[in-house]
Design an enzyme around this catalytic site. Structure first.
Site, PDB file in Angstrom:
ATOM      1  N   SER A 155      19.032  25.384  57.897  1.00  0.00           N
ATOM      2  CA  SER A 155      19.394  25.587  56.487  1.00  0.00           C
ATOM      3  C   SER A 155      19.595  24.240  55.817  1.00  0.00           C
ATOM      4  CB  SER A 155      20.702  26.375  56.395  1.00  0.00           C
ATOM      5  OG  SER A 155      21.209  26.341  55.074  1.00  0.00           O
TER       6      SER A 155
ATOM      7  N   TYR B 128      29.242  27.255  58.948  1.00  0.00           N
ATOM      8  CA  TYR B 128      27.787  27.463  58.836  1.00  0.00           C
ATOM      9  C   TYR B 128      27.044  26.124  58.838  1.00  0.00           C
ATOM     10  CZ  TYR B 128      23.517  29.530  56.735  1.00  0.00           C
ATOM     11  OH  TYR B 128      22.229  29.941  56.465  1.00  0.00           O
TER      12      TYR B 128
END
Ligand code: NAI
Length: 242
Positions: free
Chosen positions: A140, A153
């Protein structure tokens, strides 16, 4: 025929990757944790387009669960081996660091990072024996630049990028490539509820990406044409961050 395992293939980016790999002639093993109906829908879309696939539910964060499912699959397919692994399953539990619970931290690490590790450790051996393989990790933009509210995350995705680069150097001589794809904002269930109107002002392309735009890069990395690309992180983010 090549066998490709895609984790989190029931919907969103994972579904688009399953469809792309099936279109390229792979037999796709669609993994998911819950959401059986959505996974069946992925399978039906593949079959309707003339491809082949099957469902293999397991929780990537639970190594025992994963091993049971893969042992069963292997005993039903004794001569087959999985030559393409796409670690796509992921969750987010966003909150500021001061409010982050142990559970928020560990759930995200267990699914996004540890799940990829368990699968890599299990499947890379066979790829090494066959001297062929493709491992594609869905990271990501958060793992590249960090994102407030995503301590867990961002850490998991950054670690995934480090693992990608490390493994690429370990197995490159065996004709196995290991790469990461780092999406920006992609329109899926995961980004539903975000303030799209405001966020897209930050994106030079002026819009959220589509799952198919991530799948196209994964398809390329899985192909023979990408044999000389190893240890890379390819962003698919409309120019948001480079
Ligand atoms: P999504 O929420 O639509 O789909 C996630 C998939 O992962 C689902 O199929 C779900 O069943 C599966 N999954 C979740 N936990 C699992 C577990 N423990 N075991 C097995 N499967 C599990 O998410 P989306 O947007 O399609 O995301 C896919 C990947 O792309 C994730 O790794 C996510 O972090 C990453 N990503 C997504 C972005 C976005 O904007 N949508 C941006 C950057 C990265």
């Amino acid at each position: 025929m090549k066998y490709a395992l895609v984790t989190g293939g029931s919907r969103g980016i994972g579904r688009a990757i399953c469809l792309k790999l099936a279109q390229m002639g792979c037999h796709v093993i669609i993994n998911y944790n819950s959401g059986h109906d959505a996974a069946k829908e992925t399978l039906q879309q593949i079959e309707a387009a003339g491809g082949t696939a099957e469902l293999l539910p397991f929780n990537v964060a639970n190594e025992e669960h994963m091993n049971e499912a893969l042992d069963r699959w292997q005993s039903q397919n004794p001569d087959a081996y999985i030559s393409i692994l796409v670690n796509n399953a992921g969750i987010r539990r966003d909150t500021l660091a001061v409010f982050m619970s142990d559970e928020d931290w560990h759930d995200v690490m267990n699914t996004n990072l540890n799940g990829a590790f368990y699968l890599i450790r299990r499947l890379v051996k066979n790829m090494m024996t066959h001297r062929a393989g493709r491992i594609i990790n869905i990271a990501s933009v958060s793992g590249l630049k960090g994102q407030p509210g995503q301590l867990n995350y961002s850490a998991a995705k950054a670690a995934m990028i480090g693992a990608t680069k490390s493994l690429a150097q370990e197995v490159g001589s065996r004709k196995i490539t290991v790469n990461a794809v780092a999406p920006g904002f992609i329109a899926t269930d995961m980004t539903e509820g975000l303030d799209e109107a405001n966020l897209k002002k930050l994106i030079p392309a002026g819009r959220f990406g589509k799952p198919e735009e991530v799948a196209a890069v994964v398809g390329f990395l899985a192909s023979d044409d990408a044999a000389y690309i190893n240890g890379e992180v390819i962003s698919v983010n409309g120019g948001l961050y480079s």
